[in-house]
Enzyme design. Structure first.
Site, PDB file in Angstrom:
ATOM      1  N   GLU A 143      87.207 -25.663  10.130  1.00 39.57           N
ATOM      2  CA  GLU A 143      88.279 -26.245  10.948  1.00 39.57           C
ATOM      3  C   GLU A 143      88.342 -25.640  12.350  1.00 39.57           C
ATOM      4  O   GLU A 143      88.784 -26.301  13.297  1.00 39.57           O
ATOM      5  CB  GLU A 143      89.634 -26.074  10.254  1.00 39.57           C
ATOM      6  CG  GLU A 143      89.831 -26.960   9.042  1.00 39.57           C
ATOM      7  CD  GLU A 143      89.410 -26.294   7.743  1.00 39.57           C
ATOM      8  OE1 GLU A 143      89.743 -26.813   6.662  1.00 39.57           O
ATOM      9  OE2 GLU A 143      88.740 -25.221   7.815  1.00 39.57           O
ATOM     10  N   PHE A 157     101.316 -22.143  -4.061  1.00 42.47           N
ATOM     11  CA  PHE A 157      99.874 -22.032  -3.824  1.00 42.47           C
ATOM     12  C   PHE A 157      99.519 -22.546  -2.417  1.00 42.47           C
ATOM     13  O   PHE A 157      99.893 -23.653  -2.048  1.00 42.47           O
ATOM     14  CB  PHE A 157      99.132 -22.851  -4.894  1.00 42.47           C
ATOM     15  CG  PHE A 157      97.640 -22.919  -4.690  1.00 42.47           C
ATOM     16  CD1 PHE A 157      96.856 -21.775  -4.773  1.00 42.47           C
ATOM     17  CD2 PHE A 157      97.026 -24.131  -4.408  1.00 42.47           C
ATOM     18  CE1 PHE A 157      95.488 -21.843  -4.591  1.00 42.47           C
ATOM     19  CE2 PHE A 157      95.647 -24.211  -4.222  1.00 42.47           C
ATOM     20  CZ  PHE A 157      94.875 -23.067  -4.311  1.00 42.47           C
ATOM     21  N   GLN A 158      98.859 -21.703  -1.638  1.00 40.56           N
ATOM     22  CA  GLN A 158      98.415 -21.990  -0.278  1.00 40.56           C
ATOM     23  C   GLN A 158      99.565 -22.154   0.722  1.00 40.56           C
ATOM     24  O   GLN A 158      99.346 -22.620   1.846  1.00 40.56           O
ATOM     25  CB  GLN A 158      97.515 -23.237  -0.219  1.00 40.56           C
ATOM     26  CG  GLN A 158      96.181 -23.053  -0.950  1.00 40.56           C
ATOM     27  CD  GLN A 158      95.221 -24.207  -0.699  1.00 40.56           C
ATOM     28  OE1 GLN A 158      95.629 -25.359  -0.618  1.00 40.56           O
ATOM     29  NE2 GLN A 158      93.944 -23.895  -0.588  1.00 40.56           N
ATOM     30  N   VAL A 194      80.988 -17.298  25.175  1.00 35.66           N
ATOM     31  CA  VAL A 194      81.556 -16.142  25.858  1.00 35.66           C
ATOM     32  C   VAL A 194      80.595 -14.963  25.711  1.00 35.66           C
ATOM     33  O   VAL A 194      79.939 -14.796  24.688  1.00 35.66           O
ATOM     34  CB  VAL A 194      82.936 -15.804  25.271  1.00 35.66           C
ATOM     35  CG1 VAL A 194      83.368 -14.394  25.631  1.00 35.66           C
ATOM     36  CG2 VAL A 194      83.961 -16.807  25.764  1.00 35.66           C
ATOM     37  N   PHE A 199      77.247  -8.218  25.827  1.00 37.49           N
ATOM     38  CA  PHE A 199      78.348  -8.020  26.769  1.00 37.49           C
ATOM     39  C   PHE A 199      79.234  -6.866  26.307  1.00 37.49           C
ATOM     40  O   PHE A 199      79.746  -6.105  27.134  1.00 37.49           O
ATOM     41  CB  PHE A 199      79.162  -9.303  26.917  1.00 37.49           C
ATOM     42  CG  PHE A 199      80.016  -9.327  28.153  1.00 37.49           C
ATOM     43  CD1 PHE A 199      79.480  -9.699  29.366  1.00 37.49           C
ATOM     44  CD2 PHE A 199      81.356  -8.975  28.111  1.00 37.49           C
ATOM     45  CE1 PHE A 199      80.254  -9.713  30.524  1.00 37.49           C
ATOM     46  CE2 PHE A 199      82.139  -8.976  29.254  1.00 37.49           C
ATOM     47  CZ  PHE A 199      81.578  -9.357  30.467  1.00 37.49           C
TER      48      PHE A 199
END
Length: 578
Positions: free
Chosen positions: A50, A112-113, A382, A467
């Protein structure tokens, strides 16, 4: 009349120009996805995570300026959206997130969840509301869509699953929700105050950002009137860099010297549509005029003498008649000459022997730029890929550049590319991916294959979080915990049913890119690049100089002197160029 609440949602989205929804299905979201199936006019773009759905929607919204949509099922499903939604909201692009919820009667029971998404998403949105009854949803949906479009950000609608499948209210109907055009400019008094500062100042510099989208002509006009060099922030690059005789490059941590000098030597600064965050790069003790459509953004980084609330285009159009055209171009001429010297040094660093291995990333980025289509869409991870994109990708008014430039999260390039390609099937989309970023959402390569999205992924594979290592060096810290034991990404791409090529020598780069770019489908080119390539900012503070010295000393004492040898060997040509 629609049968269910979800049918009203889908019909409204469709009537408002939405053509796809990104997400992962789940039981609490089934009413919505089934309504999509029945309608058939809005595509369900199934991703593997997602987070990628939210990034893809953010990219589509950035490219089109129109509403883009993502969705997640209850609990863990919609929680995965949050990083991509933070990115979209901080970038100011219109995204609607549909967050399914647990059954209404179970809310508050540690079901639940169960989570509380209306609280969790509030920080990364301009509008976030929980729908409790079917009669509430059509109106909340319309408010959410308008909020996303007109406030420029994320709107979240939290809906229990059973509400989606409930019968629609008798008076519910699908409405077309579009962004309304308007003229927004400051008052005459504010414009006069700004003009007074700009007219009496001899050496004006302009700092331009993403707010200059659709205002290219206005930026050029006021720069010409003021004889002002134009420095761009990273998000402003695609809008102001091209066809700009006043362009002197970019400032900031990943900019270069000419942009920094143009800011350093001005006696007045005009900020156009930018919220550039790095305060050490602003000039000291000069008057500042700032233009921004969001008044709350003005003065957040530097003390501002005149605040002009409005769009850049409308504000500059109103300001220009008050500007007394300057004839003294010495400041502009000096900065343009500085830009030419700085650009020549950067271009020299992009040259490489044909058999050198590993490859210098500057050479890789410059080659991609030269071979890419005139209207290519680039996405950049990035980290170091952003540096090479900022310095070597050339914008021309048709090309686009998408990244997590405000939120600064890893792993954005590939899912951003998914949204760019899904919404622009006829354009070339190139993802400049870091090896760490690609690995983080590696499963989205399967999304490319499943949807036959012909994204071209170029991996800057240096075997490290490079980086982060640069930040450690600047802080005097011995590099630690940044190694990446990478697989053969090209082989993974091939196993996923994509084109894959691995490049270890410079003379193999062009043939591999050409084959990938010409391939009719998704493709990945895994390029072995130099780990120790330095990309220094245009201004090294005393603390950073001390940091590099301390890093070298501690590295020797820790028994890692070989790293210093490789660092010197990799960057020797930078000293030669200087």
């Amino acid at each position: 009349m629609a049968d269910t609440v979800a049918d009203v949602v889908v019909a409204t989205l469709k009537k408002s120009g939405v053509r796809r929804v990104y997400g992962v299905p789940g039981d609490s979201l089934n009413g919505f996805t089934d309504a999509l199936r029945r309608d058939g006019g809005v595509v369900w773009n199934h991703v593997r995570h997602e987070e990628a759905a939210a990034f893809a929607a953010a990219s589509e919204a950035a490219l089109t300026g129109e509403l883009a949509v993502c969705a997640g099922s209850c609990g863990p499903g919609n929680l995965h959206l949050i990083n991509g939604l933070f990115d979209a909201n901080r970038s100011g692009v219109p995204v609607l997130a549909i967050a399914a919820h647990v059954p209404r009667e179970e809310i508050g029971s540690a079901y639940f969840q169960e989570t509380h998404p209306e609280s969790l998403f509030r920080e990364c949105s301009v509008y976030c509301e929980l729908v409790s009854i079917p009669e509430q949803l059509p109106r909340v949906l319309q408010i959410a869509m308008r909020s996303a479009l007109h406030r420029g950000g994320v709107a979240v609608v939290v809906v229990p699953g059973e509400v989606l499948i409930a019968r629609a209210p008798s008076d519910a109907k699908a409405l077309e929700i579009r962004a309304a055009k308007s003229v927004v400019r400051p008052s005459d008094e504010a414009l006069a105050a700004a003009a007074n500062i700009l007219n009496v100042s001899r050496d004006v510099t302009i700092l331009a950002g993403a707010g200059c989208a659709d205002a290219h002509d206005q930026v050029i006009s006021i720069a010409g009137a003021l004889k002002a060099p134009v420095v761009h922030a990273f998000r402003g690059k695609e809008f102001v860099e091209y066809d700009n005789p006043y362009d002197v490059g970019m400032t900031g941590l990943i900019g270069w010297s000419s942009g920094y000098r143009a800011m350093e030597h001005c006696d007045a600064l005009l900020m156009l549509g930018t919220d550039f965050p790095y305060r050490p790069f602003y000039p000291d003790g000069v008057p500042v005029v700032q233009v921004d459509i969001r008044g709350e953004h003005i003065g957040r980084r530097v003390s501002v003498d005149v605040a002009l609330v409005g769009t850049v285009a409308d504000t500059v159009d109103a300001l220009l008649p008050l500007i007394e055209p300057k004839t003294d171009s010495r400041h502009l001429d000096r900065m343009i000459a500085h830009q030419r010297r700085a650009r020549a040094r950067l271009d020299a660093l992009a040259e490489q022997g044909r058999r050198d291995s590993p490859l210098h990333p500057q050479y890789v980025a410059a080659t991609i730029n030269r071979m890419a289509a005139a209207d290519a869409v680039f996405t950049a991870d990035v980290g170091t890929p952003c540096i090479w994109a900022a310095r070597y990708l050339k914008m021309n008014g048709s090309r686009r550049l998408i990244g997590s430039f405000n939120h600064g999260t890893m792993a954005n390039a590939l899912p951003h590319a998914i949204g760019a390609q899904a919404s622009h099937p006829g354009r070339q989309v190139i993802s400049l991916s870091g090896d760490g970023g690609l690995a983080m959402l590696l499963g989205e390569l399967l999304t490319l294959r499943q949807h036959r999205l012909p994204v071209k992924v170029v991996v800057f594979n240096n075997g490290a979080l490079a980086f982060v290592e640069l930040e450690m060096k600047a802080a005097g810290i011995v590099t630690f915990a940044t190694d990446l034991d990478n697989p053969d990404f090209a082989a993974i791409a091939q196993a996923a049913g994509m084109f894959g090529a691995r490049v270890e020598r410079a003379d193999d780069l062009e043939p591999a890119l050409r084959a990938a770019f010409e391939h009719d489908g998704p493709a990945l080119v895994d390029v072995m690049t130099a780990r120790q390539e330095l990309s220094l900012p245009p201004k090294l503070a005393l603390e950073q100089i001390k940091g590099f010295t301390l890093f070298a000393t501690r590295t020797i004492l820790s028994g890692q002197a070989d790293e210093l040898v490789e660092l010197a060997r990799t960057n020797l040509r930078q000293l030669e160029v200087e």
